[in-house]
Design a protein around this motif. Sequence first.
Motif, PDB file in Angstrom:
ATOM      1  N   ILE A 135      17.238 -32.051  25.501  1.00 44.08           N
ATOM      2  CA  ILE A 135      16.833 -32.134  24.103  1.00 44.08           C
ATOM      3  C   ILE A 135      15.874 -30.987  23.812  1.00 44.08           C
ATOM      4  CG2 ILE A 135      15.752 -33.582  22.339  1.00 44.08           C
ATOM      5  CD1 ILE A 135      16.493 -36.019  24.055  1.00 44.08           C
ATOM      6  N   ASN A 136      16.308 -30.064  22.979  1.00 48.95           N
ATOM      7  CA  ASN A 136      15.483 -28.919  22.587  1.00 48.95           C
ATOM      8  C   ASN A 136      14.964 -29.163  21.175  1.00 48.95           C
ATOM      9  OD1 ASN A 136      16.318 -27.912  24.988  1.00 48.95           O
ATOM     10  ND2 ASN A 136      17.406 -26.151  24.170  1.00 48.95           N
ATOM     11  N   THR A 137      13.841 -29.844  21.083  1.00 55.58           N
ATOM     12  CA  THR A 137      13.245 -30.323  19.830  1.00 55.58           C
ATOM     13  C   THR A 137      14.204 -31.307  19.160  1.00 55.58           C
ATOM     14  OG1 THR A 137      14.067 -28.642  18.254  1.00 55.58           O
ATOM     15  CG2 THR A 137      12.142 -28.070  19.578  1.00 55.58           C
ATOM     16  N   HIS A 138      13.847 -31.809  17.988  1.00 57.05           N
ATOM     17  CA  HIS A 138      14.668 -32.828  17.338  1.00 57.05           C
ATOM     18  C   HIS A 138      15.937 -32.254  16.726  1.00 57.05           C
ATOM     19  CE1 HIS A 138      12.367 -31.169  13.928  1.00 57.05           C
ATOM     20  NE2 HIS A 138      13.361 -31.584  13.166  1.00 57.05           N
ATOM     21  N   ARG A 139      16.054 -30.920  16.700  1.00 56.52           N
ATOM     22  CA  ARG A 139      17.166 -30.283  16.003  1.00 56.52           C
ATOM     23  C   ARG A 139      18.411 -30.099  16.875  1.00 56.52           C
ATOM     24  NH1 ARG A 139      12.570 -27.372  14.870  1.00 56.52           N
ATOM     25  NH2 ARG A 139      11.783 -27.517  12.726  1.00 56.52           N
ATOM     26  N   LYS A 140      18.253 -29.976  18.198  1.00 53.48           N
ATOM     27  CA  LYS A 140      19.389 -29.649  19.051  1.00 53.48           C
ATOM     28  C   LYS A 140      19.372 -30.480  20.330  1.00 53.48           C
ATOM     29  CE  LYS A 140      20.135 -24.838  17.586  1.00 53.48           C
ATOM     30  NZ  LYS A 140      20.283 -23.434  18.043  1.00 53.48           N
ATOM     31  N   VAL A 141      20.562 -30.930  20.714  1.00 54.75           N
ATOM     32  CA  VAL A 141      20.737 -31.661  21.964  1.00 54.75           C
ATOM     33  C   VAL A 141      21.914 -31.052  22.713  1.00 54.75           C
ATOM     34  CG1 VAL A 141      21.244 -33.882  23.042  1.00 54.75           C
ATOM     35  CG2 VAL A 141      19.828 -33.798  20.969  1.00 54.75           C
ATOM     36  N   PHE A 142      21.679 -30.643  23.945  1.00 51.97           N
ATOM     37  CA  PHE A 142      22.720 -30.085  24.798  1.00 51.97           C
ATOM     38  C   PHE A 142      23.027 -31.067  25.924  1.00 51.97           C
ATOM     39  CE2 PHE A 142      20.868 -26.475  22.705  1.00 51.97           C
ATOM     40  CZ  PHE A 142      21.895 -25.559  22.551  1.00 51.97           C
ATOM     41  N   ILE A 143      24.220 -30.948  26.477  1.00 52.26           N
ATOM     42  CA  ILE A 143      24.597 -31.741  27.640  1.00 52.26           C
ATOM     43  C   ILE A 143      25.230 -30.828  28.681  1.00 52.26           C
ATOM     44  CG2 ILE A 143      24.953 -33.882  26.326  1.00 52.26           C
ATOM     45  CD1 ILE A 143      27.983 -33.318  26.532  1.00 52.26           C
ATOM     46  N   GLU A 150      27.010 -27.526  27.017  1.00 56.56           N
ATOM     47  CA  GLU A 150      27.623 -27.506  25.693  1.00 56.56           C
ATOM     48  C   GLU A 150      26.697 -28.195  24.697  1.00 56.56           C
ATOM     49  OE1 GLU A 150      30.833 -30.886  25.474  1.00 56.56           O
ATOM     50  OE2 GLU A 150      31.040 -29.884  27.434  1.00 56.56           O
ATOM     51  N   GLU A 151      26.707 -27.694  23.464  1.00 56.31           N
ATOM     52  CA  GLU A 151      25.865 -28.284  22.424  1.00 56.31           C
ATOM     53  C   GLU A 151      26.582 -29.471  21.797  1.00 56.31           C
ATOM     54  OE1 GLU A 151      23.382 -26.972  18.375  1.00 56.31           O
ATOM     55  OE2 GLU A 151      24.563 -25.502  19.507  1.00 56.31           O
ATOM     56  N   THR A 152      25.815 -30.502  21.450  1.00 58.05           N
ATOM     57  CA  THR A 152      26.376 -31.685  20.802  1.00 58.05           C
ATOM     58  C   THR A 152      25.954 -31.710  19.336  1.00 58.05           C
ATOM     59  OG1 THR A 152      24.482 -33.166  21.155  1.00 58.05           O
ATOM     60  CG2 THR A 152      26.027 -32.889  22.979  1.00 58.05           C
ATOM     61  N   ASN A 153      26.542 -32.647  18.578  1.00 58.10           N
ATOM     62  CA  ASN A 153      26.123 -32.819  17.190  1.00 58.10           C
ATOM     63  C   ASN A 153      25.060 -33.905  17.056  1.00 58.10           C
ATOM     64  OD1 ASN A 153      27.621 -35.155  17.592  1.00 58.10           O
ATOM     65  ND2 ASN A 153      29.455 -34.280  16.655  1.00 58.10           N
ATOM     66  N   VAL A 154      24.547 -34.390  18.190  1.00 57.74           N
ATOM     67  CA  VAL A 154      23.479 -35.387  18.181  1.00 57.74           C
ATOM     68  C   VAL A 154      22.163 -34.728  17.797  1.00 57.74           C
ATOM     69  CG1 VAL A 154      22.150 -36.978  19.628  1.00 57.74           C
ATOM     70  CG2 VAL A 154      24.626 -36.791  19.921  1.00 57.74           C
ATOM     71  N   ARG A 155      21.405 -35.387  16.954  1.00 57.72           N
ATOM     72  CA  ARG A 155      20.080 -34.879  16.610  1.00 57.72           C
ATOM     73  C   ARG A 155      19.219 -36.029  16.102  1.00 57.72           C
ATOM     74  NH1 ARG A 155      23.774 -33.450  13.133  1.00 57.72           N
ATOM     75  NH2 ARG A 155      23.571 -33.734  10.882  1.00 57.72           N
ATOM     76  N   PHE A 156      17.940 -35.759  15.999  1.00 57.00           N
ATOM     77  CA  PHE A 156      16.977 -36.741  15.518  1.00 57.00           C
ATOM     78  C   PHE A 156      16.578 -36.378  14.085  1.00 57.00           C
ATOM     79  CE2 PHE A 156      16.888 -36.610  20.048  1.00 57.00           C
ATOM     80  CZ  PHE A 156      16.690 -37.927  20.457  1.00 57.00           C
ATOM     81  N   ARG A 157      16.082 -37.366  13.367  1.00 60.19           N
ATOM     82  CA  ARG A 157      15.743 -37.095  11.967  1.00 60.19           C
ATOM     83  C   ARG A 157      14.618 -36.082  11.855  1.00 60.19           C
ATOM     84  NH1 ARG A 157      13.568 -41.279   7.264  1.00 60.19           N
ATOM     85  NH2 ARG A 157      13.425 -39.693   5.656  1.00 60.19           N
ATOM     86  N   ASP A 158      13.579 -36.291  12.666  1.00 58.61           N
ATOM     87  CA  ASP A 158      12.431 -35.392  12.643  1.00 58.61           C
ATOM     88  C   ASP A 158      11.697 -35.523  13.968  1.00 58.61           C
ATOM     89  OD1 ASP A 158      11.112 -37.866  12.413  1.00 58.61           O
ATOM     90  OD2 ASP A 158      10.920 -37.685  10.232  1.00 58.61           O
ATOM     91  N   LEU A 163       9.614 -38.358  19.034  1.00 54.05           N
ATOM     92  CA  LEU A 163       8.421 -38.813  19.752  1.00 54.05           C
ATOM     93  C   LEU A 163       8.431 -40.318  19.963  1.00 54.05           C
ATOM     94  CD1 LEU A 163       5.640 -36.579  18.155  1.00 54.05           C
ATOM     95  CD2 LEU A 163       6.423 -36.531  20.528  1.00 54.05           C
ATOM     96  N   ARG A 164       8.987 -41.060  19.003  1.00 49.48           N
ATOM     97  CA  ARG A 164       9.053 -42.508  19.155  1.00 49.48           C
ATOM     98  C   ARG A 164       9.968 -42.880  20.329  1.00 49.48           C
ATOM     99  NH1 ARG A 164      10.327 -43.619  14.314  1.00 49.48           N
ATOM    100  NH2 ARG A 164      12.490 -44.324  14.499  1.00 49.48           N
ATOM    101  N   ASN A 195      12.006 -35.674  32.258  1.00 45.24           N
ATOM    102  CA  ASN A 195      10.824 -34.820  32.138  1.00 45.24           C
ATOM    103  C   ASN A 195      10.584 -34.540  30.666  1.00 45.24           C
ATOM    104  OD1 ASN A 195       9.803 -31.722  31.826  1.00 45.24           O
ATOM    105  ND2 ASN A 195       8.795 -32.744  33.545  1.00 45.24           N
ATOM    106  N   VAL A 196       9.326 -34.648  30.240  1.00 46.63           N
ATOM    107  CA  VAL A 196       8.971 -34.475  28.833  1.00 46.63           C
ATOM    108  C   VAL A 196       7.852 -33.454  28.715  1.00 46.63           C
ATOM    109  CG1 VAL A 196       8.053 -35.606  26.771  1.00 46.63           C
ATOM    110  CG2 VAL A 196       9.634 -36.836  28.252  1.00 46.63           C
ATOM    111  N   ALA A 197       7.973 -32.574  27.736  1.00 43.11           N
ATOM    112  CA  ALA A 197       6.899 -31.643  27.384  1.00 43.11           C
ATOM    113  C   ALA A 197       6.781 -31.633  25.857  1.00 43.11           C
ATOM    114  CB  ALA A 197       7.200 -30.238  27.898  1.00 43.11           C
ATOM    115  N   ILE A 198       5.561 -31.865  25.356  1.00 42.13           N
ATOM    116  CA  ILE A 198       5.356 -31.907  23.901  1.00 42.13           C
ATOM    117  C   ILE A 198       4.286 -30.890  23.513  1.00 42.13           C
ATOM    118  CG2 ILE A 198       6.003 -34.343  23.847  1.00 42.13           C
ATOM    119  CD1 ILE A 198       3.017 -34.987  23.409  1.00 42.13           C
ATOM    120  N   ARG A 199       4.020 -30.806  22.209  1.00 45.33           N
ATOM    121  CA  ARG A 199       2.967 -29.908  21.757  1.00 45.33           C
ATOM    122  C   ARG A 199       1.635 -30.314  22.386  1.00 45.33           C
ATOM    123  NH1 ARG A 199       4.975 -27.277  17.048  1.00 45.33           N
ATOM    124  NH2 ARG A 199       6.710 -28.363  16.059  1.00 45.33           N
TER     125      ARG A 199
END
Length: 471
Positions: A135-143, A150-158, A163-164, A195-199
Motif C-alpha cells: 500500500i503506497n499511501t491511500h491512493r495506490k495499492v500494488f500486489i 502489478e497495480e490494483t484498482n483498490v484504494r482508500f477514501r483518504d 490509518l483506521r 510493516n507500517v510506516a506513517i508520517r
Amino acid sequence: MWGRFSGTGAVKRQGESPPVVDTQQGAVATPAAVEPPVEAARPAAMRDSDAYVALKVDLHRHLLDRFNLAAIEQISSTQLQEQIRPLVKDYVREQNFPLNAAEIDALVSDTADEMLGLGPIEPLLKDDTIADILINTHRKVFIERGGRLEETNVRFRDEEHLLRIINKIVSAIGRRVDESSPMVDARLADGSRVNVAIRPISIDGPLVSIRKFSRQAYTLERLIAFNSIRPPMVEFLRIAVQARKSILVSGGTGSGKTTLLNALSHNISHRERLVTIEDAAELQLQQPHVGRLETRPPSVEGKGEIRQRELVKNALRMRPDRIIVGEVRGEEAFDMLQAMNTGHEGSMTTIHANSPRDALARLEQMVGMAGMPMSQESIRGQIASALDVIVQTQRLSDGGRRIVSIAEITGMEGQVIQMQEIYRFVRTGTGEGGAVVGEFRATGVRPRFAPEAEAQGLAFAPDAFNPQISL
C-alpha cells in the motif's frame, strides 16, 4: 423475543445468537440461518468510482452507531451481511445513489469486510494467488502475483481511512503507531507479516507492506513442486534436521527464508520441546510442544522494551530442546551461538545475506555488537563450532525463489572458517518471458556428518552426492 437493543447490550435467551443491529424502531434483528449469497461481480465502473468508495466509507460510519459491537465478533460474515442488507438499501435510497441489485450485494459484502475485516484489502487477503500487498499511501495499492508486481484498482477514501485500518491491525497485537512511534512490525491473525510506516518518516502518507502466508503449510515436498529445490537436497536437509545439525538459512528480502524455516521444522520430532523467538510472531510450527516468544517495543514513555537478546536468555531457562530464532539481526547472535554450543544442537535461525560466506561475516559482526571482550579468532571459533549447515536462498530475476546453495561448515583452518558446498543451483540461460533457466547440481562432496547420521539410522542414498547424475 429479544428485548430492545441498547448500547450496553441485550439479554438473550439460551441458544439464541446475540443481537447485532437495530433494523427498525423498537425492534432488533436476529441472525438468520441462510445460505451464503452468491458473490456478485462488481461492475468495473462502480468499482473504480470515487463516489462508490466514499459511499462505502460513509455507510460504514453510519452503521457503527447502530451496532452492538460486542455481538459482531460472535457471528459470521454471512449473518452480518443479512443483518445489514436492509440498512444498506435504506441508506443508498436516502443518498440517491443509483445501484442495481448486484451492486447492492457487492456493497453489502464490502461493508461487512469493513466491519469484520480490513476494508478494501480484504478481497486481496482472501486471494491465495497473491504473495504481497503493498500500500503506497491511500491512493495506490500494488500486489505481487507469480513474482510480478502489478497495480490494483483498490484504494482508500483518504488517509484517515487507511490509518483506521492500520490501527485495527496493530492494536490487535497490543502495538501502536503514531507520530512518536511511526514504524511498527505487526502480524495478522493468520501469521501474515505486516510493516507500517506513517508520517513524519513517510513523506507522502502511510506505507504498508503485507507479506501473506499460505493457508496451506509449506513442506519441503511443496517446495519441490515449485522447483525451488530437488529431492536429493530435500533428503539432505531432512537428515540434517533429524540428526540435530544447527542450520542457518541465509538470503535476501523476499527470498523465502521464513518459508524454508517453516518447512524444515516439519522434520523435527514431536517429542521435542521448541521455543521460538521473533520480532513479530510469524512462524507456523506444527509440533504440539511449542513455546512462542515475541519482542515488545518500548511504551510511549520509552520504557518496557524487550529485545530478542533478553528473550534468548529467557528461553534457555525454559528447558528447550531447540531454539528457533525467526531472524537474527543484532547482539542476540552471541547468546544464540552460546545456546547452540551448550546442549541445544539442532537450533535454527535466518539471516539477511547474499552468500554463505557473507552470512558468516554478518554473524561475526553481530556477535561483536554484544560487547563481549572476544578476539576475532575466538568469535569465528564460536561460529564454526555452533553452526553445521548454511542454506542460501535467492529470489531470481523472474520472481522465482530457489535454494541456490547448501554448504556444510567443517571447522577452522588458521583464522578462517572452512566450508564445503554440497549442492548448488547453476543458471544456464534465460527462457521465454525472462524465465530463469538453470539446474541443481551436486558438487561431489560428501558431508562430514554422514557417518554420524548413519549411526543414528539416517542413511543417505548411494548416489545422493554424485555430480554426474541430474537432480
